[in-house]
Design a protein around this motif. Sequence first.
Motif, short mmCIF file in Angstrom:
data_model
loop_
_atom_site.label_atom_id
_atom_site.label_comp_id
_atom_site.label_asym_id
_atom_site.label_seq_id
_atom_site.Cartn_x
_atom_site.Cartn_y
_atom_site.Cartn_z
N SER A 174 -6.04 -1.81 -7.92
CA SER A 174 -6.83 -1.37 -6.78
C SER A 174 -6.72 0.12 -6.61
CB SER A 174 -6.14 -2.07 -5.74
OG SER A 174 -6.38 -3.35 -5.58
N ASP A 220 -2.28 -0.51 0.37
CA ASP A 220 -3.41 -0.67 -0.52
C ASP A 220 -3.52 -1.93 -1.15
OD1 ASP A 220 -3.94 1.99 -0.17
OD2 ASP A 220 -2.93 2.43 -2.13
N ARG A 221 -2.60 -2.78 -0.93
CA ARG A 221 -2.75 -4.45 -1.28
C ARG A 221 -3.38 -5.20 -0.14
NH1 ARG A 221 -0.12 -6.14 -5.48
NH2 ARG A 221 0.13 -8.25 -4.75
N LYS A 251 -7.07 -7.58 -9.88
CA LYS A 251 -7.66 -7.09 -8.72
C LYS A 251 -8.14 -5.47 -8.97
CE LYS A 251 -6.03 -6.55 -3.87
NZ LYS A 251 -4.85 -6.85 -2.96
N ASP A 273 -2.63 -5.50 -10.64
CA ASP A 273 -3.10 -5.04 -9.53
C ASP A 273 -3.91 -3.46 -9.80
OD1 ASP A 273 -4.09 -4.16 -7.20
OD2 ASP A 273 -2.35 -4.72 -6.10
N HIS A 321 2.67 2.28 -9.46
CA HIS A 321 2.15 2.95 -8.58
C HIS A 321 1.60 4.46 -8.83
CE1 HIS A 321 1.51 4.34 -4.14
NE2 HIS A 321 0.40 3.89 -4.57
N ARG A 328 0.68 -9.06 -14.12
CA ARG A 328 1.41 -8.87 -12.57
C ARG A 328 1.82 -7.56 -12.36
NH1 ARG A 328 4.73 -14.01 -11.48
NH2 ARG A 328 6.34 -12.73 -12.53
N ASN A 366 1.78 -3.65 -11.28
CA ASN A 366 1.29 -2.86 -10.17
C ASN A 366 0.92 -1.57 -10.73
OD1 ASN A 366 0.81 -1.39 -7.70
ND2 ASN A 366 2.62 -1.83 -6.94
N LEU A 385 -1.58 0.24 -8.90
CA LEU A 385 -2.44 0.78 -7.70
C LEU A 385 -2.38 2.19 -7.95
CD1 LEU A 385 -0.34 -1.08 -4.81
CD2 LEU A 385 -2.88 -1.32 -5.26
N HIS A 442 2.79 -2.99 0.35
CA HIS A 442 1.89 -1.61 0.42
C HIS A 442 0.55 -1.73 0.89
CE1 HIS A 442 0.09 2.01 -1.34
NE2 HIS A 442 1.26 2.38 -1.63
#
Length: 239
Positions: A198, A36-37, A221, A196, A158, A174, A176, A178, A34
């Motif tokens: 972000s 965004d990562r 993150k 993550d 996400h 871990r 995700n 996003l 992705h």
Amino acid sequence: MRELERYYRVLELEPGASLDEVNQAYKDLAFVWHPDRMPQDNQRLKDKAVSKLQQINEARDKLRSHKARLHVPSTRAASQSASNPTSQQTTTSKTTSRQAYSSQSRTPQEPSYQPPKPHPDLTGKDYSGANLTNRDFSGRNMSYANLKGANLSDTFMHKVNLFGADLSEANLFRANLLLADLREANLQSANLIGADLSGADLRGADLRGARVMIGDRVQVKLIGALLNGAIMPDGSIHE
């Protein structure tokens, strides 16, 4: 067939892999590639990620369509059988024969393809203490959901809407998240190691006691995350 084999290779699968394997491979690779990562200051990597994600999306869509066509039953044999009755059959026997053949042709082994149904709204859903590891909730509306103590490790979330959700004591190892909407979410004592976040919106979220560090290093993150008004793990309010 060569083209299908190429799509399998894009998803890092052996030719003939099942639809479940195709879907899982897509989720894994979409998570890895992705855009965004990627580091925001490395345009080369971001462009590469965009290209890879396009290839992954195309491969997933083509293989899904191919497998859907394989599950559409053929009606040619039924129409031919119905159009060629013997001259000795009566009208009643013709009808009975057609009905019998039609009944036999609709076997459980050849179900007609049904398009996927839209995801239900999960607003306020009670998942307290549930094991949701590796699930895909991307893009879902889970505002005000009760996820207290839930296991969300390696979960794909996400752009999920978790506005006002209770994630206290949840395991988000871990995960995700996003671009997730976590405004006013309760993340007290949650495990966020490796998560993550972000681009996530954490304005007004309560992270008191959340696990975010190993030793003296932050292991979450937060590139581009919005933290205005959030209560940080140490109890301070981010400004």
